[in-house]
Design an enzyme around this catalytic site. Structure first.
Site, mmCIF file in Angstrom:
data_model
loop_
_atom_site.group_PDB
_atom_site.id
_atom_site.type_symbol
_atom_site.label_atom_id
_atom_site.label_comp_id
_atom_site.label_asym_id
_atom_site.label_seq_id
_atom_site.Cartn_x
_atom_site.Cartn_y
_atom_site.Cartn_z
ATOM 1 N N THR A 32 0.891 -1.292 -0.116
ATOM 2 C CA THR A 32 0.015 0.158 0.051
ATOM 3 C C THR A 32 0.774 1.340 0.044
ATOM 4 O O THR A 32 0.350 2.380 -0.490
ATOM 5 C CB THR A 32 -0.960 0.112 1.294
ATOM 6 N N PHE A 39 -6.950 -5.016 -0.599
ATOM 7 C CA PHE A 39 -8.381 -5.414 -0.744
ATOM 8 C C PHE A 39 -9.440 -4.856 0.150
ATOM 9 O O PHE A 39 -10.692 -4.774 0.014
ATOM 10 C CB PHE A 39 -8.435 -6.770 -0.880
ATOM 11 N N ARG A 40 -8.810 -4.958 1.509
ATOM 12 C CA ARG A 40 -9.972 -5.074 2.504
ATOM 13 C C ARG A 40 -9.963 -3.486 3.296
ATOM 14 O O ARG A 40 -10.846 -3.479 4.181
ATOM 15 C CB ARG A 40 -9.968 -6.205 3.575
ATOM 16 N N ILE A 108 1.185 -9.988 -6.258
ATOM 17 C CA ILE A 108 1.135 -10.389 -7.947
ATOM 18 C C ILE A 108 1.938 -9.254 -8.603
ATOM 19 O O ILE A 108 1.899 -9.023 -9.623
ATOM 20 C CB ILE A 108 -0.120 -10.425 -8.428
ATOM 21 N N HIS A 126 -0.101 -16.514 -5.718
ATOM 22 C CA HIS A 126 -1.219 -15.982 -6.376
ATOM 23 C C HIS A 126 -0.742 -15.524 -7.728
ATOM 24 O O HIS A 126 -1.289 -14.951 -8.699
ATOM 25 C CB HIS A 126 -2.128 -14.952 -5.729
ATOM 26 N N SER A 200 -0.734 -8.553 5.975
ATOM 27 C CA SER A 200 -1.971 -9.594 5.593
ATOM 28 C C SER A 200 -2.958 -9.761 6.715
ATOM 29 O O SER A 200 -2.418 -9.767 7.842
ATOM 30 C CB SER A 200 -1.480 -10.943 5.199
ATOM 31 N N ASN A 225 1.223 -5.678 11.157
ATOM 32 C CA ASN A 225 0.292 -5.370 10.291
ATOM 33 C C ASN A 225 -0.616 -4.362 11.020
ATOM 34 O O ASN A 225 -0.714 -4.116 12.231
ATOM 35 C CB ASN A 225 -0.549 -6.696 10.149
HETATM 36 P P1 NAD Z 1 -5.782 -7.610 2.813
HETATM 37 O O1 NAD Z 1 -6.120 -6.380 1.758
HETATM 38 O O2 NAD Z 1 -6.992 -8.610 3.105
HETATM 39 O O3 NAD Z 1 -5.114 -7.066 3.977
HETATM 40 C C1 NAD Z 1 -4.015 -6.078 4.142
HETATM 41 C C2 NAD Z 1 -3.615 -6.072 5.440
HETATM 42 O O4 NAD Z 1 -2.444 -4.980 5.590
HETATM 43 C C3 NAD Z 1 -4.820 -5.200 6.179
HETATM 44 O O5 NAD Z 1 -5.123 -5.936 7.588
HETATM 45 C C4 NAD Z 1 -4.367 -3.784 6.641
HETATM 46 O O6 NAD Z 1 -4.428 -3.155 7.862
HETATM 47 C C5 NAD Z 1 -2.720 -3.976 6.496
HETATM 48 N N1 NAD Z 1 -2.063 -2.849 5.845
HETATM 49 C C6 NAD Z 1 -2.573 -1.887 5.015
HETATM 50 N N2 NAD Z 1 -1.275 -0.871 4.514
HETATM 51 C C7 NAD Z 1 -0.401 -1.505 5.758
HETATM 52 C C8 NAD Z 1 0.897 -0.879 5.778
HETATM 53 N N3 NAD Z 1 1.312 0.208 5.199
HETATM 54 N N4 NAD Z 1 1.646 -1.276 6.857
HETATM 55 C C9 NAD Z 1 1.390 -2.414 7.489
HETATM 56 N N5 NAD Z 1 0.078 -3.145 7.252
HETATM 57 C C10 NAD Z 1 -0.919 -2.466 6.270
HETATM 58 O O7 NAD Z 1 -4.454 -8.425 1.850
HETATM 59 P P2 NAD Z 1 -3.964 -10.045 2.093
HETATM 60 O O8 NAD Z 1 -4.248 -10.467 3.216
HETATM 61 O O9 NAD Z 1 -2.736 -10.095 1.167
HETATM 62 O O10 NAD Z 1 -5.320 -10.506 1.097
HETATM 63 C C11 NAD Z 1 -5.671 -10.124 -0.288
HETATM 64 C C12 NAD Z 1 -5.741 -10.749 -1.572
HETATM 65 O O11 NAD Z 1 -5.401 -9.828 -2.487
HETATM 66 C C13 NAD Z 1 -4.106 -11.535 -1.427
HETATM 67 O O12 NAD Z 1 -4.542 -12.913 -1.844
HETATM 68 C C14 NAD Z 1 -3.414 -10.956 -2.717
HETATM 69 O O13 NAD Z 1 -3.227 -11.817 -3.778
HETATM 70 C C15 NAD Z 1 -4.273 -9.976 -3.369
HETATM 71 N N6 NAD Z 1 -3.907 -8.666 -3.751
HETATM 72 C C16 NAD Z 1 -2.382 -8.448 -4.041
HETATM 73 C C17 NAD Z 1 -2.071 -7.097 -4.142
HETATM 74 C C18 NAD Z 1 -0.751 -6.825 -4.736
HETATM 75 O O14 NAD Z 1 -0.313 -7.803 -5.607
HETATM 76 N N7 NAD Z 1 -0.050 -5.797 -4.235
HETATM 77 C C19 NAD Z 1 -3.023 -6.107 -4.026
HETATM 78 C C20 NAD Z 1 -4.276 -6.220 -3.513
HETATM 79 C C21 NAD Z 1 -4.781 -7.663 -3.334
#
Ligand code: NAD
Ligand code: ZN
Length: 260
Positions: A32, A39-40, A108, A126, A200, A225
């Site tokens: 991010t 995603f969430r 990804i 993924h 995550s 996280n």
């Molecule tokens: P998620 O979106 O479910 O969770 C992200 C977590 O990261 C949250 O708990 C949030 O509080 C935390 N977060 C956000 N910014 C942060 C920061 N700067 N420092 C610390 N923590 C932070 O993500 P997930 O568990 O990876 O599951 C989502 C799915 O989406 C995955 O399977 C992934 O494949 C996919 N995805 C990938 C990307 C990418 O490639 N960058 C982006 C979006 C989603």
């Protein structure tokens, strides 16, 4: 267990300095700070797109969905122009220091490799947006070339070789995970003595099994996280802070410990 930043960083650095096999597991939250929405979180991708449109079934059977997906991916919504951030750089630094066994990622976006972790040490559960794959002849094509066709007006690009169905080489909802990456990830998780979770929610399975494997095998768990995860209670060190500054502080301290 502590959630104080200084204490947590110091504990985490101690664990790394004393580890034999450090495994780092990452999710969307590590990227991010590179400008890729997760995603969430509020403002994340699922507040703009409907997750029901991103299943493999719909991709294969519904033309409208396939167009929508190519539009989203073609625009590079997920990773266009994104650069590795301080957290990716810190993990690459741990690799250069000889402290890192491997990275297991749900992302990804290719940012671990671009920061300097060798490709063969990044297990991508993924897939990776660098490629599009033909579902008929299984040939892979650089994603950029396919995205350029979409931006040029092709709504649903087909395989340049066999005119079969092209798909971004990423795992969609309802799709099997790549067997080799999953096997390797499980093997390395079980062998870890220190296991980091970074960015995550630990809610997407089977990816979220990896820290559980590590815990069962006796590893120390560190979680970096911003929001809560189901494994917070099992973590030896819990760092609810931004991944960039946290991982940078940890890598700096590991470096100092190894030098001194
Ligand atoms: P998620 O979106 O479910 O969770 C992200 C977590 O990261 C949250 O708990 C949030 O509080 C935390 N977060 C956000 N910014 C942060 C920061 N700067 N420092 C610390 N923590 C932070 O993500 P997930 O568990 O990876 O599951 C989502 C799915 O989406 C995955 O399977 C992934 O494949 C996919 N995805 C990938 C990307 C990418 O490639 N960058 C982006 C979006 C989603
Ligand atoms: Zn083909």
């Amino acid at each position: 267990m502590t959630t104080d930043f200084e204490q947590g960083v110091s504990r985490a650095a101690d664990l790394i300095a004393g580890s034999r096999r450090l495994v780092v597991f990452t999710g969307a939250g590590i990227s991010t700070e590179s400008g890729i929405p997760d995603f969430r979180s509020p403002g994340g991708i699922w507040t703009r797109f409907d997750p029901d449109d991103f299943t493999i079934d719909k991709f294969l059977t519904t033309e409208r969905t396939r167009k929508l997906q190519w539009q989203m991916f073609g625009e590079g919504l997920l990773s266009d122009g994104a650069e590795p951030n301080a957290a990716h750089a810190a993990i690459a630094e741990l690799w250069r220091l000889g402290r890192l066994d491997c990275v297991i990622t749900q992302n990804i976006d290719n940012l671990h490799q671009r920061a300097g972790v060798p490709d063969e040490r990044v297990f991508e559960l993924h897939g990776n947006m660098r490629w599009a794959v033909c579902l008929d002849c299984r040939k892979r094509f650089p994603f950029e070339e396919v995205a350029a066709r979409v931006l040029g007006g092709e709504e649903i690009p087909d395989c340049p070789d066999c005119h079969g169905t092209l798909k971004p080489d990423i795992v969609m909802f309802g799709e099997q995970l790549p067997v080799r990456a999953l096997d390797e990830a499980a093997r390395h998780s079980i062998a870890a003595d220190v296991f980091f979770v970074i960015g995550s929610t630990l809610t997407v399975y089977p990816a979220a099994l990896m820290p559980q494997y590590a815990l069962q095998a006796g590893a120390s768990l560190v979680i970096v996280n911003l929001s809560e995860t189901p494994l917070d209670g099992r973590a030896e060190v819990l760092l609810p802070f931004k991944a960039g500054e946290t991982m940078q502080a940890i890598a700096d301290m590991v470096k100092a410990k190894l030098a001194g």
